[in-house]
Write an enzyme that holds these catalytic residues in place. Structure first.
Site, PDB file in Angstrom:
ATOM      1  N   HIS A  48      -4.308  29.035  59.240  1.00 59.85           N
ATOM      2  CA  HIS A  48      -3.248  28.829  58.770  1.00 59.85           C
ATOM      3  C   HIS A  48      -1.719  28.263  59.037  1.00 59.85           C
ATOM      4  O   HIS A  48      -1.339  28.358  60.158  1.00 59.85           O
ATOM      5  CB  HIS A  48      -3.211  30.820  58.403  1.00 59.85           C
ATOM      6  N   GLU A  63      -2.335  24.374  51.039  1.00 60.70           N
ATOM      7  CA  GLU A  63      -1.318  24.610  51.329  1.00 60.70           C
ATOM      8  C   GLU A  63      -0.435  23.548  51.955  1.00 60.70           C
ATOM      9  O   GLU A  63      -0.110  23.829  53.575  1.00 60.70           O
ATOM     10  CB  GLU A  63      -1.336  26.070  52.427  1.00 60.70           C
TER      11      GLU A  63
HETATM   12  P1  PGA Z   1       3.259  32.656  50.533  1.00 60.46           P
HETATM   13  O1  PGA Z   1       1.506  32.311  51.379  1.00 60.46           O
HETATM   14  O2  PGA Z   1       1.871  32.832  48.698  1.00 60.46           O
HETATM   15  O3  PGA Z   1       4.040  33.903  50.391  1.00 60.46           O
HETATM   16  O4  PGA Z   1       3.879  31.323  49.959  1.00 60.46           O
HETATM   17  C1  PGA Z   1       0.853  31.702  51.095  1.00 60.46           C
HETATM   18  C2  PGA Z   1      -0.347  31.969  52.357  1.00 60.46           C
HETATM   19  O5  PGA Z   1       0.726  31.845  53.333  1.00 60.46           O
HETATM   20  O6  PGA Z   1      -0.987  31.389  52.483  1.00 60.46           O
END
Ligand code: PGA
Length: 220
Positions: free
Chosen positions: A97, A146
């Site tokens: 992450h 992401e």
């Molecule tokens: P968010 O976070 O939906 O708050 O943008 C996504 C994540 O950190 O996986």
């Protein structure tokens, strides 16, 4: 990876006390039943065992994921949670992450080590990457794209770009590909409707159970 798609994943991060988590589960649990895909919840490691017990005693259709694991196998590593210690509780684990990469300086070598430990323990890895060129370790089946600019900002990537990246990743290997970054009840459908992206990873909008239920419903 043989849980039904789409995967809808609530990453609760370091949020909620156990009372709040328990109340969240009481609302989500019964609703997860009718979802054709798979609901996955990622609580803090401190609540994995209690969440496991609660889900199982109620018989809810919710899968459990850890938010992270140690780079070390068992041993003298104070404060760490080893993959083998959560493997009986969780089917999945998030690795890579962006918050781990940024705040804890996790690099490709360390992430590969974590992935190896997860695989050895029999965990399914949800590997987060911030751009399509990022290194994906051996043993990863699920990749979550992401982009940094979209995480926690309320400014998601466009569904078109996310899908293009999904296609690029799928050209590299037989990955299940997810999108994460400011996913909301309003935009969930746009990310998964083409069938290229196989699910969504949700941070902020998973905290409010009513919003998360809306996301599950729109993903159905
Ligand atoms: P968010 O976070 O939906 O708050 O943008 C996504 C994540 O950190 O996986």
């Amino acid at each position: 990876m043989n849980d039904p798609l789409p995967l809808v994943i609530a990453n609760l991060k370091a949020n909620k006390t156990w009372d709040q988590m328990s109340a969240w589960l009481n609302i989500i649990g019964p609703k997860a039943e009718s979802f054709a895909g798979t609901v996955i919840v990622c609580p803090t490691a401190a609540f994995l065992a209690a969440t496991f017990q609660k889900i199982n005693s109620a018989g809810w259709q919710i899968k459990l994921s850890a938010q992270d694991i140690s780079q070390f196998e068992q041993g003298a590593y104070t404060g760490e949670v080893a993959a083998s210690q959560i493997a009986d509780l969780c089917r999945y684990v998030i690795i890579g992450h962006s918050e781990r990469r940024q705040n804890f300086n996790e690099d490709d070598n360390l992430l590969a080590q974590k992935a190896q430990n997860a695989k050895k323990a029999g965990l399914e890895i949800i590997f987060c990457i911030q751009n399509p060129e990022a290194k994906i370790p051996e043993g990863v089946n699920i990749v979550a794209y992401e982009p940094i600019f979209a995480i926690g900002t309320g400014h998601p990537d466009t569904p078109e770009n996310a899908q293009t990246i999904g296609e690029r990743l799928k050209a590299k290997g037989p990955y299940t590909v997810l999108y994460g970054g400011s996913v909301s009840p309003q935009n969930t459908k746009s990310f998964i409707k083409q069938g290229i992206l196989d699910g969504v990873l949700i941070g902020a909008n998973s905290l409010d159970p009513q919003k998360f239920i809306q996301i599950i419903k729109t993903a159905s």
